[in-house]
Enzyme design. Structure first.
Site, PDB file in Angstrom:
ATOM      1  CE1 TYR A  25       0.268  -5.868  -1.640  1.00 15.83           C
ATOM      2  CE2 TYR A  25      -0.886  -3.925  -0.838  1.00 15.83           C
ATOM      3  CZ  TYR A  25      -0.329  -5.173  -0.606  1.00 15.83           C
ATOM      4  OH  TYR A  25      -0.391  -5.712   0.650  1.00 15.83           O
ATOM      5  CB  SER A  54      -0.846  -3.769   7.794  1.00 14.12           C
ATOM      6  OG  SER A  54      -1.990  -3.005   7.481  1.00 14.12           O
ATOM      7  NE  ARG A  81      -0.019  -8.766   2.236  1.00 16.65           N
ATOM      8  CZ  ARG A  81      -0.620  -8.388   3.372  1.00 16.65           C
ATOM      9  NH1 ARG A  81      -1.751  -8.942   3.754  1.00 16.65           N
ATOM     10  NH2 ARG A  81      -0.073  -7.471   4.141  1.00 16.65           N
ATOM     11  CE  LYS A 120      -7.295  -3.922   4.869  1.00 11.70           C
ATOM     12  NZ  LYS A 120      -5.906  -4.182   5.088  1.00 11.70           N
ATOM     13  CB  CYS A 154       0.452  -6.522  13.816  1.00  7.94           C
ATOM     14  SG  CYS A 154       1.649  -5.234  13.423  1.00  7.94           S
ATOM     15  CG  ASP A 212      -7.581  -7.341   6.584  1.00  7.68           C
ATOM     16  OD1 ASP A 212      -6.611  -7.175   7.344  1.00  7.68           O
ATOM     17  OD2 ASP A 212      -7.827  -6.607   5.622  1.00  7.68           O
ATOM     18  NE  ARG A 214      -2.423  -1.354   3.473  1.00  7.74           N
ATOM     19  CZ  ARG A 214      -1.868  -0.627   4.417  1.00  7.74           C
ATOM     20  NH1 ARG A 214      -1.885   0.697   4.338  1.00  7.74           N
ATOM     21  NH2 ARG A 214      -1.304  -1.197   5.457  1.00  7.74           N
ATOM     22  CG  HIS A 221      -7.293  -3.219   9.836  1.00 11.05           C
ATOM     23  ND1 HIS A 221      -5.982  -2.855  10.066  1.00 11.05           N
ATOM     24  CD2 HIS A 221      -7.241  -4.192   8.907  1.00 11.05           C
ATOM     25  CE1 HIS A 221      -5.182  -3.588   9.304  1.00 11.05           C
ATOM     26  NE2 HIS A 221      -5.919  -4.410   8.597  1.00 11.05           N
TER      27      HIS A 221
HETATM   28  P1  GTP Z   1      -2.515  -7.875   7.186  1.00  7.42           P
HETATM   29  O1  GTP Z   1      -2.990  -8.896   6.221  1.00  7.42           O
HETATM   30  O2  GTP Z   1      -1.432  -7.016   6.618  1.00  7.42           O
HETATM   31  O3  GTP Z   1      -3.613  -7.038   7.757  1.00  7.42           O
HETATM   32  O4  GTP Z   1      -1.733  -8.645   8.368  1.00  7.42           O
HETATM   33  P2  GTP Z   1      -2.208  -9.539   9.619  1.00  7.42           P
HETATM   34  O5  GTP Z   1      -2.512  -8.660  10.775  1.00  7.42           O
HETATM   35  O6  GTP Z   1      -3.260 -10.493   9.204  1.00  7.42           O
HETATM   36  O7  GTP Z   1      -0.869 -10.314  10.007  1.00  7.42           O
HETATM   37  P3  GTP Z   1      -0.473 -11.868   9.869  1.00  7.42           P
HETATM   38  O8  GTP Z   1      -1.316 -12.763  10.712  1.00  7.42           O
HETATM   39  O9  GTP Z   1      -0.409 -12.193   8.425  1.00  7.42           O
HETATM   40  O10 GTP Z   1       0.984 -11.870  10.479  1.00  7.42           O
HETATM   41  C1  GTP Z   1       2.041 -11.077   9.971  1.00  7.42           C
HETATM   42  C2  GTP Z   1       3.378 -11.653  10.374  1.00  7.42           C
HETATM   43  O11 GTP Z   1       3.474 -11.730  11.802  1.00  7.42           O
HETATM   44  C3  GTP Z   1       3.612 -13.052   9.819  1.00  7.42           C
HETATM   45  O12 GTP Z   1       4.923 -13.144   9.355  1.00  7.42           O
HETATM   46  C4  GTP Z   1       3.393 -13.941  11.022  1.00  7.42           C
HETATM   47  O13 GTP Z   1       4.146 -15.128  10.955  1.00  7.42           O
HETATM   48  C5  GTP Z   1       3.793 -13.047  12.197  1.00  7.42           C
HETATM   49  N1  GTP Z   1       3.034 -13.385  13.432  1.00  7.42           N
HETATM   50  C6  GTP Z   1       1.681 -13.556  13.519  1.00  7.42           C
HETATM   51  N2  GTP Z   1       1.318 -13.902  14.781  1.00  7.42           N
HETATM   52  C7  GTP Z   1       2.453 -13.921  15.523  1.00  7.42           C
HETATM   53  C8  GTP Z   1       2.735 -14.218  16.909  1.00  7.42           C
HETATM   54  O14 GTP Z   1       1.850 -14.518  17.716  1.00  7.42           O
HETATM   55  N3  GTP Z   1       4.042 -14.119  17.295  1.00  7.42           N
HETATM   56  C9  GTP Z   1       5.032 -13.785  16.411  1.00  7.42           C
HETATM   57  N4  GTP Z   1       6.279 -13.728  16.882  1.00  7.42           N
HETATM   58  N5  GTP Z   1       4.807 -13.527  15.100  1.00  7.42           N
HETATM   59  C10 GTP Z   1       3.539 -13.584  14.660  1.00  7.42           C
HETATM   60  C1  SPV Z   2      -3.110  -4.663   5.146  1.00 10.67           C
HETATM   61  O1  SPV Z   2      -2.130  -4.053   4.688  1.00 10.67           O
HETATM   62  O2  SPV Z   2      -3.633  -4.371   6.245  1.00 10.67           O
HETATM   63  C2  SPV Z   2      -3.682  -5.790   4.374  1.00 10.67           C
HETATM   64  C3  SPV Z   2      -3.223  -6.012   3.020  1.00 10.67           C
HETATM   65  O3  SPV Z   2      -4.578  -6.455   4.864  1.00 10.67           O
HETATM   66  S1  SPV Z   2      -3.991  -4.918   1.909  1.00 10.67           S
HETATM   67  O4  SPV Z   2      -5.328  -5.426   1.602  1.00 10.67           O
HETATM   68  O5  SPV Z   2      -3.195  -4.884   0.725  1.00 10.67           O
HETATM   69  O6  SPV Z   2      -4.136  -3.601   2.494  1.00 10.67           O
HETATM   70 MN    MN Z   3      -5.104  -5.721   6.915  1.00 10.66          MN
END
Ligand code: GTP
Ligand code: SPV
Ligand code: MN
Length: 580
Positions: free
Chosen positions: A197, A248, A364, A206, A250, A275, A69, A226
């Site tokens: 993207y 994002s 992704r 979003k 996290c 999400d 983004r 979110h």
């Molecule tokens: P968006 O799709 O961008 O909104 O991200 P999200 O909030 O869904 O994050 P996601 O679950 O994809 O995790 C992002 C990164 O953090 C990945 O590389 C995970 O492996 C890592 N991660 C997720 N949960 C944990 C956790 O509990 N501990 C640690 N150390 N890393 C984590």
């Molecule tokens: C984020 O960045 O929080 C995502 C991926 O979930 S995107 O839909 O590209 O914003």
């Molecule tokens: Mn997101």
């Protein structure tokens, strides 16, 4: 192609302006998806991955300058600048239209214009909302097919309701100098140019379901957030639902698909959403949530059978991968996978360890929610699921405890509004910098944050059955830079404390920042975390917190007189308690 005059006239006008070669109305069928894939394989926009190990999986390599983004190029174009607020970039609507319309002129010459009617939310849900995206990218169409309820049924609903959000998208020439993501909340429209993207180009996500929807939600009395939505089933087979807002990259997708650790026999976790969450106050005074999406656009790196077996299994077939690496036998590869060796990096070049990561850190997967082994049978419920707890969170190497609980709703809103997190690769710019990310909505709130916090506060007057509010941090690090908390499946231990608190069961200590688990209240049996580490994770460092409160005060000052006095008073109370 449609009985809705506004829609047919808009499509005709856009086709003329962009000089599109052809117009294709998407019906959302599987045959249409297969044809799109075939076309993209022929042009090289997609490459097929190993058919035996990953049937129907494809790799898309984006332009290397178009991988995330672009917050600095994302605008809220409301009539009044103050309505967009200090949290958004603003442009005058007329100026914005003029600027971006000039870019769209002739941009689809030689290309097909696709019309994508889509529905955000279960197609029969009164809480769902429709939109139409016009795009010249078959990659966007294929992703929208997976991520939304797209095609015929959505068009029928639009024709019945006569209402839809208009989204216009063209990849243009992908030049970052000619890239803009513009939102016109008063017109219920979006114009996005110059990027393919996800968050910039899949306009249902979003742009519509958060930026435009948050604006609508305020005027209509609901919340567009979110947040993931997850159901937690205990050994007595009771299921409670929790919504959690983390910035994002996290941990939302991971928490939404959590697999209970071996020590937790009889527990089960159900994914409703990973999400985005739309919440409405029900007649019973509870908040009811739907997931407007139908698929996951998830972070690939870090996904493996140990961290997230559900995700790992679900992306073994019928998945679009964007910007991962590949192995010699054409399997997708990314950092965090134990098996396999990358030979080609995400840019399509021979992989050399000295050249950085093999997969892009924001690579992704796009996959249908139906492929998720833990997909909740209630995810399609028209009225949503009732929420017992709301969790805010972030990525903080220091200071922020593993978990704490708000004293009440107003304090909970302060905890959300004051949240900060380290930036990630999900947006362009520096990674690892702590910034305020209120309610994980910094990039997504379509209006002034001060008004948004007021809107959150207003729910307190409307119901006495609101969920309790918590804050979590899975990302505390030790001096060696290693995470102190094992995370992933073990996060269930923290969710259990949270749900027990909702039932008035678990023990807690009152501190200036809220309630923290009492010694031993977070179950650590069969867990390799020392009592000392647990203490580190669950103490309030007064000095650091005093500095944090000052940083929040400074941040809130930026919102001037629109800032809700209640939040400032709540912050003052925390500061006073910390000084004692
Ligand atoms: P968006 O799709 O961008 O909104 O991200 P999200 O909030 O869904 O994050 P996601 O679950 O994809 O995790 C992002 C990164 O953090 C990945 O590389 C995970 O492996 C890592 N991660 C997720 N949960 C944990 C956790 O509990 N501990 C640690 N150390 N890393 C984590
Ligand atoms: C984020 O960045 O929080 C995502 C991926 O979930 S995107 O839909 O590209 O914003
Ligand atoms: Mn997101």
């Amino acid at each position: 192609m449609t009985s809705n005059k506004t829609l047919s006239q808009w499509v005709a006008q856009v086709a003329r302006h962009t000089q599109a070669d052809k117009v294709h109305w998407c019906d959302g069928s599987d045959a249409e998806y297969r044809d799109l894939v075939k076309g993209m394989l022929a042009t090289g926009m997609l490459a097929e991955l190993n058919r035996t190990t990953h049937p129907n999986c494809y790799l898309h390599r984006s332009d290397p300058q178009d991988v995330a983004r672009v917050e600095h190029l994302t605008f809220i174009c409301s009539r009044s600048r103050d309505d967009a607020g200090p949290n958004n970039h603003w442009m005058d609507p007329a100026a914005a239209h003029a600027k971006i319309d000039a870019l769209f002129a002739g941009s689809m010459r030689g290309r097909t214009l696709y019309v994508i009617p889509y529905c955000m939310g279960p197609i029969d849900s009164p809480l769902a909302r429709c939109g139409v995206e016009i795009t010249d990218s078959p990659y966007v169409v294929a992703n929208m097919k997976i991520m939304t309820r797209m095609g015929k049924a959505a068009l029928q609903r639009i024709e019945k309701e006569g209402k839809f959000v208009k989204g216009l998208h063209s990849t243009g020439d992908l030049n970052p100098e000619r890239r803009f993501i513009m939102h016109f909340p008063e017109e219920l429209s979006i114009k996005s140019f110059g990027s393919g993207y996800g968050g910039n180009a899949l306009l249902g996500k979003k742009c519509h379901a958060l930026r435009i929807a948050s604006w609508q939600a305020r005027s209509e009395g609901w919340l567009a957030e979110h947040m993931l939505i997850v159901g937690i089933q205990n050994p007595q087979d009771e299921i409670r639902y929790v919504a959690a807002a983390f910035p994002s990259a996290c941990g939302k997708t991971n928490l939404a698909m959590l697999i209970p650790p071996a020590s937790h026999q009889g527990w089960k976790v159900w994914t409703v959403g990973d999400d985005i969450c739309w919440m409405h106050l029900g007649e019973d005074g509870r908040l009811w949530a739907i997931n407007p999406e139908a698929g996951y656009f998830g972070v690939v790196p870090g996904t493996n059978p140990k961290t997230n077996k559900n995700a790992f299994d679900m992306i073994r077939h019928d998945t679009i991968f964007t910007n991962v690496a590949v192995t010699a036998d054409n399997q997708p590869w990314w950092e965090g996978l134990k098996d396999g060796t990358p030979v080609t990096d995400w840019k399509g070049e021979p992989y050399k360890p000295g050249n950085g990561k093999a997969a892009h850190p924001n690579s992704r997967f796009t996959v249908s929610a139906k492929q998720n082994p833990s997909y909740s049978p209630h995810a399609e419920d028209a009225h949503g699921v009732p929420i017992s707890a709301i969790i805010f969170g972030g990525r903080r190497a220091e200071m922020t405890p593993l978990v704490y609980e708000a004293r009440d709703w107003t304090h909970g809103v302060l905890i959300g509004a004051g949240a900060a997190s380290e930036t990630t690769a999900a947006a362009t710019g520096q990674v690892g910098v702590v910034r305020r990310d209120p309610m994980a909505m910094k990039p997504f709130c379509g209006y002034n944050f001060a008004d948004y916090w007021n809107h959150w506060l207003s729910f307190n007057k409307r119901s006495s059955k609101l969920p309790k509010i918590f804050h979590v941090n899975w990302f505390r690090q030790g001096p060696d830079g290693k995470f102190l908390w094992p995370g992933f499946g073990e996060n269930l231990r923290v969710l259990r404390w949270i749900l027990d608190r909702c039932d008035g069961k678990a023990q807690a200590l009152s501190t200036p920042i809220g309630f923290l688990p009492a010694d031993g209240a977070v179950d650590t049996h069969d867990l390799d975390v020392s009592a000392e580490t647990m203490r580190t994770l669950l103490t309030v460092d007064r000095e650091k917190w005093q500095a944090e409160i000052r940083a929040m005060q400074e941040y809130f000052q930026g919102y001037g007189p629109r800032m809700p006095a209640k939040l400032l008073a709540e912050l003052q109370a925390t500061q006073t308690a910390l000084a004692k």
